[in-house]
Design an enzyme around this catalytic site. Structure first.
Site, PDB file in Angstrom:
ATOM      1  N   LYS A  13       0.833  -1.207   0.000  1.00 30.76           N
ATOM      2  CA  LYS A  13       0.000   0.000   0.000  1.00 30.76           C
ATOM      3  C   LYS A  13       0.871   1.261   0.000  1.00 30.76           C
ATOM      4  O   LYS A  13       0.623   2.194  -0.741  1.00 30.76           O
ATOM      5  CB  LYS A  13      -0.911   0.043   1.237  1.00 30.76           C
ATOM      6  CG  LYS A  13      -1.909  -1.075   1.332  1.00 30.76           C
ATOM      7  CD  LYS A  13      -2.916  -0.824   2.430  1.00 30.76           C
ATOM      8  CE  LYS A  13      -2.316  -0.696   3.817  1.00 30.76           C
ATOM      9  NZ  LYS A  13      -1.689  -1.927   4.333  1.00 30.76           N
ATOM     10  N   ARG A  88      -9.838   0.748   9.063  1.00 29.38           N
ATOM     11  CA  ARG A  88      -9.330  -0.593   9.337  1.00 29.38           C
ATOM     12  C   ARG A  88     -10.367  -1.463  10.028  1.00 29.38           C
ATOM     13  O   ARG A  88     -10.118  -2.638  10.287  1.00 29.38           O
ATOM     14  CB  ARG A  88      -8.112  -0.490  10.246  1.00 29.38           C
ATOM     15  CG  ARG A  88      -6.829  -1.030   9.609  1.00 29.38           C
ATOM     16  CD  ARG A  88      -5.722  -0.582  10.501  1.00 29.38           C
ATOM     17  NE  ARG A  88      -4.512  -1.305  10.386  1.00 29.38           N
ATOM     18  CZ  ARG A  88      -3.385  -0.769   9.916  1.00 29.38           C
ATOM     19  NH1 ARG A  88      -3.374   0.438   9.434  1.00 29.38           N
ATOM     20  NH2 ARG A  88      -2.283  -1.462   9.943  1.00 29.38           N
ATOM     21  N   ARG A 127      12.228  -9.660   4.249  1.00 28.93           N
ATOM     22  CA  ARG A 127      12.584  -8.241   4.280  1.00 28.93           C
ATOM     23  C   ARG A 127      13.198  -7.869   5.633  1.00 28.93           C
ATOM     24  O   ARG A 127      14.210  -7.195   5.722  1.00 28.93           O
ATOM     25  CB  ARG A 127      11.334  -7.389   4.002  1.00 28.93           C
ATOM     26  CG  ARG A 127      11.668  -5.964   3.649  1.00 28.93           C
ATOM     27  CD  ARG A 127      10.443  -5.080   3.669  1.00 28.93           C
ATOM     28  NE  ARG A 127       9.905  -4.921   5.022  1.00 28.93           N
ATOM     29  CZ  ARG A 127       8.682  -4.539   5.300  1.00 28.93           C
ATOM     30  NH1 ARG A 127       7.827  -4.327   4.325  1.00 28.93           N
ATOM     31  NH2 ARG A 127       8.277  -4.392   6.551  1.00 28.93           N
ATOM     32  N   ARG A 139      11.273  -1.197  12.649  1.00 33.93           N
ATOM     33  CA  ARG A 139      10.168  -0.676  13.448  1.00 33.93           C
ATOM     34  C   ARG A 139       9.919  -1.653  14.580  1.00 33.93           C
ATOM     35  O   ARG A 139      10.196  -2.847  14.437  1.00 33.93           O
ATOM     36  CB  ARG A 139       8.919  -0.584  12.566  1.00 33.93           C
ATOM     37  CG  ARG A 139       8.796   0.752  11.905  1.00 33.93           C
ATOM     38  CD  ARG A 139       7.772   0.779  10.812  1.00 33.93           C
ATOM     39  NE  ARG A 139       6.536   0.049  11.068  1.00 33.93           N
ATOM     40  CZ  ARG A 139       5.559  -0.050  10.167  1.00 33.93           C
ATOM     41  NH1 ARG A 139       5.681   0.527   8.991  1.00 33.93           N
ATOM     42  NH2 ARG A 139       4.465  -0.729  10.437  1.00 33.93           N
ATOM     43  N   ARG A 150      -0.633  -8.864  13.387  1.00 34.51           N
ATOM     44  CA  ARG A 150      -1.189  -7.782  12.549  1.00 34.51           C
ATOM     45  C   ARG A 150      -1.970  -8.375  11.378  1.00 34.51           C
ATOM     46  O   ARG A 150      -2.999  -7.848  10.989  1.00 34.51           O
ATOM     47  CB  ARG A 150      -0.061  -6.877  12.044  1.00 34.51           C
ATOM     48  CG  ARG A 150       0.511  -6.016  13.167  1.00 34.51           C
ATOM     49  CD  ARG A 150       1.787  -5.332  12.746  1.00 34.51           C
ATOM     50  NE  ARG A 150       1.569  -4.315  11.742  1.00 34.51           N
ATOM     51  CZ  ARG A 150       2.519  -3.868  10.926  1.00 34.51           C
ATOM     52  NH1 ARG A 150       3.741  -4.369  10.996  1.00 34.51           N
ATOM     53  NH2 ARG A 150       2.253  -2.938  10.052  1.00 34.51           N
TER      54      ARG A 150
HETATM   55  P1  AMP Z   1       0.595   0.529   9.596  1.00 35.40           P
HETATM   56  O1  AMP Z   1       1.854   1.329   9.418  1.00 35.40           O
HETATM   57  O2  AMP Z   1      -0.546   1.044   8.769  1.00 35.40           O
HETATM   58  O3  AMP Z   1       0.805  -0.947   9.443  1.00 35.40           O
HETATM   59  O4  AMP Z   1       0.136   0.759  11.113  1.00 35.40           O
HETATM   60  C1  AMP Z   1       0.977   0.446  12.198  1.00 35.40           C
HETATM   61  C2  AMP Z   1       0.153   0.303  13.455  1.00 35.40           C
HETATM   62  O5  AMP Z   1      -0.546   1.525  13.738  1.00 35.40           O
HETATM   63  C3  AMP Z   1      -0.944  -0.732  13.376  1.00 35.40           C
HETATM   64  O6  AMP Z   1      -0.463  -2.043  13.658  1.00 35.40           O
HETATM   65  C4  AMP Z   1      -1.908  -0.252  14.448  1.00 35.40           C
HETATM   66  O7  AMP Z   1      -1.431  -0.540  15.744  1.00 35.40           O
HETATM   67  C5  AMP Z   1      -1.844   1.256  14.266  1.00 35.40           C
HETATM   68  N1  AMP Z   1      -2.834   1.728  13.285  1.00 35.40           N
HETATM   69  C6  AMP Z   1      -2.595   2.305  12.078  1.00 35.40           C
HETATM   70  N2  AMP Z   1      -3.733   2.634  11.452  1.00 35.40           N
HETATM   71  C7  AMP Z   1      -4.732   2.251  12.280  1.00 35.40           C
HETATM   72  C8  AMP Z   1      -6.146   2.300  12.194  1.00 35.40           C
HETATM   73  N3  AMP Z   1      -6.778   2.821  11.123  1.00 35.40           N
HETATM   74  N4  AMP Z   1      -6.862   1.835  13.235  1.00 35.40           N
HETATM   75  C9  AMP Z   1      -6.267   1.320  14.322  1.00 35.40           C
HETATM   76  N5  AMP Z   1      -4.935   1.220  14.470  1.00 35.40           N
HETATM   77  C10 AMP Z   1      -4.164   1.681  13.460  1.00 35.40           C
END
Ligand code: AMP
Length: 255
Positions: A13, A88, A127, A139, A150
């Site tokens: 994404k 999400r 990766r 991270r 996740r």
């Molecule tokens: P991402 O970089 O999009 O994978 O997000 C990293 C982490 O941020 C996720 O594993 C969640 O803990 C939190 N997070 C990001 N976007 C959301 C969302 N829309 N709703 C809830 N938690 C989120």
């Protein structure tokens, strides 16, 4: 253009969003990035989100809804945006619908990157191992166990959004396992389709006069300049303006 990119962690994404930013000048709104910035800055939102993020759990809906709503109101979001990582959950999707409606906005397309979970997990593990070998900073949630969680969170809470957006007729699925340039081309096709649909849905005056006036105005300004040079130019200008409008065609036929 207002888009949502849907797909599990590691589906690409972010890569696709960055390309769309460069190509279409849209703003990328990544809730993950926004939350990481809040954690880094030590804000109250960041403090609330830190532990949950580290465990690979979702942050409460009200927190992300509030940060997205605020961000959409900023002037740089006027031209359009790509939501990456939001919504999400189904309640987040409802909140987004309400939020956009209040702001007089609409989603143009939701693009789902479809991937094979097992292959994805392998890809992410590889990766992470490569990054470790290069001694790059990882991270906190770049850990195979957290990634598994996740992915589970995605399957349980986010994947149902595809059906939700399918019902709203804005869902487009793209094969996220294809090579990056192919995924990009597929997304571009979806965007072209969505833009055509948007243009067709734009309200027009029932008598077509809006179009006619638009045609005449555009032509008119050119015609004015030409008129100064020769009367023939004006006649040509008027004829072609008529030809381009439904109204003009009718007038011409009657004569
Ligand atoms: P991402 O970089 O999009 O994978 O997000 C990293 C982490 O941020 C996720 O594993 C969640 O803990 C939190 N997070 C990001 N976007 C959301 C969302 N829309 N709703 C809830 N938690 C989120």
């Amino acid at each position: 253009m207002r888009l949502v990119l849907l797909g599990p962690p590691g589906a690409g994404k972010g890569t696709q969003a960055q390309r769309l930013v460069a190509k279409h000048g849209l703003l990328q709104l990544s809730t993950g990035e926004m939350l990481r910035a809040a954690v880094e800055a030590g804000t109250s939102i960041g403090m609330r989100a830190k532990e949950m993020m580290a465990r690979g759990e979702l942050v409460p809906d009200d927190v992300v809804v509030a940060i997205v709503s605020e961000r959409i109101d900023e002037p740089d979001a006027r031209k359009g945006f790509i939501l990456d990582g939001f919504p999400r959950t189904v309640p987040q999707a409802h909140a987004l619908d309400r939020m956009l409606k209040e702001k007089g906005l609409k989603l143009d397309a939701v693009i789902e990157l479809k991937v094979d979970e097992a292959a994805l997990l392998k890809r992410i593990k590889k990766r992470v191992a490569e990054m470790k070998a290069r001694r790059e900073t990882l991270r906190e949630d770049d850990d195979p166990e957290v990634l598994r969680r996740r992915l589970l969170a995605y399957r349980d809470q986010t994947a149902p959004l595809a059906a939700y957006y399918q019902l709203e007729s804005v869902l487009h699925s793209v094969d996220g396992m294809a090579p990056i340039p192919q995924v990009s081309s597929a997304i571009d096709r979806v965007l072209r389709e969505a833009l055509t649909k948007k243009a067709a849905a734009r309200p027009r005056r029932a008598d077509g006069a809006g179009r006619a006036r638009a045609g005449k105005t555009a032509k008119g300004s050119k015609t004015k300049a030409k008129t100064a040079k020769s009367g023939r130019s004006r006649a040509v200008g008027q004829k072609s303006a008529r030809r381009k409008t439904g109204r003009g065609q009718r007038l011409t036929k009657r004569r």
